[in-house]
Scaffold this active site. Structure first.
Site, PDB file in Angstrom:
ATOM      1  N   MET A  34       0.936   2.362   8.141  1.00  0.00           N
ATOM      2  CA  MET A  34       0.650   1.344   7.120  1.00  0.00           C
ATOM      3  C   MET A  34       1.527   0.109   7.368  1.00  0.00           C
ATOM      4  O   MET A  34       1.683  -0.733   6.484  1.00  0.00           O
ATOM      5  CB  MET A  34       0.874   1.906   5.725  1.00  0.00           C
ATOM      6  CG  MET A  34      -0.063   3.078   5.432  1.00  0.00           C
ATOM      7  SD  MET A  34      -0.549   3.228   3.713  1.00  0.00           S
ATOM      8  CE  MET A  34       0.984   3.588   2.932  1.00  0.00           C
ATOM      9  N   GLY A  35       2.106   0.015   8.561  1.00  0.00           N
ATOM     10  CA  GLY A  35       2.871  -1.182   8.916  1.00  0.00           C
ATOM     11  C   GLY A  35       4.291  -1.158   8.391  1.00  0.00           C
ATOM     12  O   GLY A  35       4.790  -0.128   7.929  1.00  0.00           O
ATOM     13  N   LEU A  37       6.951  -1.615  10.311  1.00  0.00           N
ATOM     14  CA  LEU A  37       7.343  -0.582  11.261  1.00  0.00           C
ATOM     15  C   LEU A  37       8.857  -0.455  11.417  1.00  0.00           C
ATOM     16  O   LEU A  37       9.588  -1.437  11.357  1.00  0.00           O
ATOM     17  CB  LEU A  37       6.711  -0.894  12.630  1.00  0.00           C
ATOM     18  CG  LEU A  37       5.179  -1.014  12.626  1.00  0.00           C
ATOM     19  CD1 LEU A  37       4.678  -1.336  14.033  1.00  0.00           C
ATOM     20  CD2 LEU A  37       4.508   0.243  12.103  1.00  0.00           C
ATOM     21  N   GLU A  39      11.986   2.580  13.267  1.00  0.00           N
ATOM     22  CA  GLU A  39      12.197   3.510  14.389  1.00  0.00           C
ATOM     23  C   GLU A  39      11.417   4.820  14.235  1.00  0.00           C
ATOM     24  O   GLU A  39      11.120   5.485  15.214  1.00  0.00           O
ATOM     25  CB  GLU A  39      13.693   3.801  14.574  1.00  0.00           C
ATOM     26  CG  GLU A  39      14.465   2.658  15.225  1.00  0.00           C
ATOM     27  CD  GLU A  39      13.940   2.281  16.615  1.00  0.00           C
ATOM     28  OE1 GLU A  39      13.600   3.190  17.389  1.00  0.00           O
ATOM     29  OE2 GLU A  39      13.842   1.080  16.906  1.00  0.00           O
ATOM     30  N   HIS A  41       8.304   5.088  13.139  1.00  0.00           N
ATOM     31  CA  HIS A  41       6.990   4.807  13.727  1.00  0.00           C
ATOM     32  C   HIS A  41       7.099   4.711  15.255  1.00  0.00           C
ATOM     33  O   HIS A  41       6.236   5.216  15.977  1.00  0.00           O
ATOM     34  CB  HIS A  41       6.439   3.474  13.194  1.00  0.00           C
ATOM     35  CG  HIS A  41       6.224   3.433  11.717  1.00  0.00           C
ATOM     36  ND1 HIS A  41       6.979   2.658  10.878  1.00  0.00           N
ATOM     37  CD2 HIS A  41       5.327   4.073  10.917  1.00  0.00           C
ATOM     38  CE1 HIS A  41       6.559   2.805   9.628  1.00  0.00           C
ATOM     39  NE2 HIS A  41       5.564   3.659   9.624  1.00  0.00           N
ATOM     40  N   LYS A 185       6.350  14.418  10.960  1.00  0.00           N
ATOM     41  CA  LYS A 185       6.585  15.571  10.073  1.00  0.00           C
ATOM     42  C   LYS A 185       7.397  15.156   8.852  1.00  0.00           C
ATOM     43  O   LYS A 185       7.636  15.962   7.963  1.00  0.00           O
ATOM     44  CB  LYS A 185       7.295  16.678  10.845  1.00  0.00           C
ATOM     45  CG  LYS A 185       6.415  17.356  11.871  1.00  0.00           C
ATOM     46  CD  LYS A 185       7.144  18.549  12.452  1.00  0.00           C
ATOM     47  CE  LYS A 185       6.438  19.066  13.683  1.00  0.00           C
ATOM     48  NZ  LYS A 185       7.264  20.029  14.430  1.00  0.00           N
ATOM     49  N   SER A 223       9.272   2.993   5.234  1.00  0.00           N
ATOM     50  CA  SER A 223       9.019   1.579   4.883  1.00  0.00           C
ATOM     51  C   SER A 223       9.410   1.311   3.437  1.00  0.00           C
ATOM     52  O   SER A 223       9.878   0.235   3.090  1.00  0.00           O
ATOM     53  CB  SER A 223       7.537   1.253   5.069  1.00  0.00           C
ATOM     54  OG  SER A 223       7.111   1.649   6.345  1.00  0.00           O
TER      55      SER A 223
HETATM   56  P1  AMP Z   1       3.439   5.221   7.095  1.00  0.00           P
HETATM   57  O1  AMP Z   1       3.385   3.877   7.731  1.00  0.00           O
HETATM   58  O2  AMP Z   1       4.595   5.409   6.170  1.00  0.00           O
HETATM   59  O3  AMP Z   1       2.121   5.647   6.511  1.00  0.00           O
HETATM   60  O4  AMP Z   1       3.731   6.253   8.268  1.00  0.00           O
HETATM   61  C1  AMP Z   1       2.925   6.288   9.427  1.00  0.00           C
HETATM   62  C2  AMP Z   1       3.287   7.498  10.258  1.00  0.00           C
HETATM   63  O5  AMP Z   1       4.668   7.413  10.631  1.00  0.00           O
HETATM   64  C3  AMP Z   1       3.137   8.820   9.495  1.00  0.00           C
HETATM   65  O6  AMP Z   1       2.609   9.801  10.373  1.00  0.00           O
HETATM   66  C4  AMP Z   1       4.546   9.153   9.078  1.00  0.00           C
HETATM   67  O7  AMP Z   1       4.774  10.535   8.889  1.00  0.00           O
HETATM   68  C5  AMP Z   1       5.333   8.623  10.280  1.00  0.00           C
HETATM   69  N1  AMP Z   1       6.724   8.344   9.920  1.00  0.00           N
HETATM   70  C6  AMP Z   1       7.154   7.495   8.949  1.00  0.00           C
HETATM   71  N2  AMP Z   1       8.495   7.549   8.856  1.00  0.00           N
HETATM   72  C7  AMP Z   1       8.914   8.447   9.786  1.00  0.00           C
HETATM   73  C8  AMP Z   1      10.198   8.954  10.163  1.00  0.00           C
HETATM   74  N3  AMP Z   1      11.321   8.560   9.569  1.00  0.00           N
HETATM   75  N4  AMP Z   1      10.264   9.864  11.160  1.00  0.00           N
HETATM   76  C9  AMP Z   1       9.121  10.295  11.776  1.00  0.00           C
HETATM   77  N5  AMP Z   1       7.879   9.851  11.465  1.00  0.00           N
HETATM   78  C10 AMP Z   1       7.782   8.948  10.475  1.00  0.00           C
END
Ligand code: AMP
Length: 242
Positions: A34-35, A37, A39, A41, A185, A223
């Site tokens: 969802m942007g 971004l 580390e 991501h 995860k 984020s």
């Molecule tokens: P989001 O942009 O928050 O929807 O996240 C996009 C993807 O990044 C999802 O698969 C999240 O689980 C992964 N993600 C977000 N934060 C982390 C993190 N700290 N460590 C590992 N993966 C992450």
């Protein structure tokens, strides 16, 4: 260093790109985000890199997973900052659709010929005019639900969240047609739901779960963390210790 990062906003163009790459024998990895971004991501992109020739990162704040009480409009975003981060990585395409849910323009343009029921309940068969008008008002009405797994844990307090996630991931899989997709995860329930959905619905996508990336104080990168006050952050970190 990556060269020539392409930004695609149109879903047909995205699908066309994927198909032409596949026709050249390339494999495609998708990292949905969802942007805004960070580390966390970036770590998913590095995992995808080990498995495929090409990487698509989607940036789309999915309205389908926000309930009316959650504010979609204040979700943090910095598209240019995201692009700057991705430019130096082995990312080939940023898929950044404007809206994946609103079909009104398409429906008003198309002739709806399906044998569907009109408002009186009879088969309209030939024109389907009534149904098209109704669909214009409804917009989107098809959802993917992973019925048991969506109910526990986060699903208790966020009842529409996982159907929104499963639906938008289905849409992304149908548009990008990736060979693999990487999920963090950190969002453990989400990862398990996507794996189950892929298995139950026979998607030809291999789903990979990637380990959590944390700040030195132990808090998982997110984020949404920008919204935490120093006090709230301290409180969350203390909770991690118990
Ligand atoms: P989001 O942009 O928050 O929807 O996240 C996009 C993807 O990044 C999802 O698969 C999240 O689980 C992964 N993600 C977000 N934060 C982390 C993190 N700290 N460590 C590992 N993966 C992450």
């Amino acid at each position: 260093m990556a060269t020539g990062l392409e930004i695609i906003t149109d879903k047909d163009q995205m699908r066309k790109w994927s198909r032409s790459m596949r026709a050249q024998g390339k494999t495609i990895g998708l990292v949905p985000t969802m942007g805004y971004l960070h580390e966390g991501h970036i770590s998913l992109i590095k995992v995808a890199q080990k498995h495929t020739n090409l990487i698509v990162v989607s940036i789309y704040v999915n309205p389908g997973q926000f309930s009316p009480s959650e504010d979609l409009s204040t979700y943090p975003s910095d598209f240019q900052g995201d692009i700057d981060k991705l430019k130096v990585l082995p990312v080939d395409v940023v898929f950044h659709p404007y809206n994946l849910y609103d079909y009104r323009d398409i429906e008003s343009e198309s002739k709806c010929n399906d044998p569907i029921r009109d408002s009186s309940g009879s088969e309209s068969g030939d024109t389907g005019v009534v149904s098209c008008v109704e669909d214009k008002k409804l917009g989107h009405e098809t959802w993917v639900r992973v019925e048991r797994l969506e109910k526990g844990m986060c699903g208790k307090s966020r009842p529409v969240f996982f159907r929104g996630v499963a639906t938008v991931v289905t849409k992304l899989f149908n548009i990008v047609e990736p060979d693999i997709a990487v999920f963090g995860k950190k969002d453990y329930q989400q990862w398990r739901i996507i794996r189950r959905m892929v298995r139950d619905l026979d998607f030809a996508v291999h789903v990979i779960g990637s380990e959590i990336v944390r700040d030195p104080d132990g808090l998982a990168l997110s984020s949404r963390n920008v919204r935490l006050s120093p006090k709230e952050r301290e409180k969350v970190c203390l909770l991690l210790l118990v």
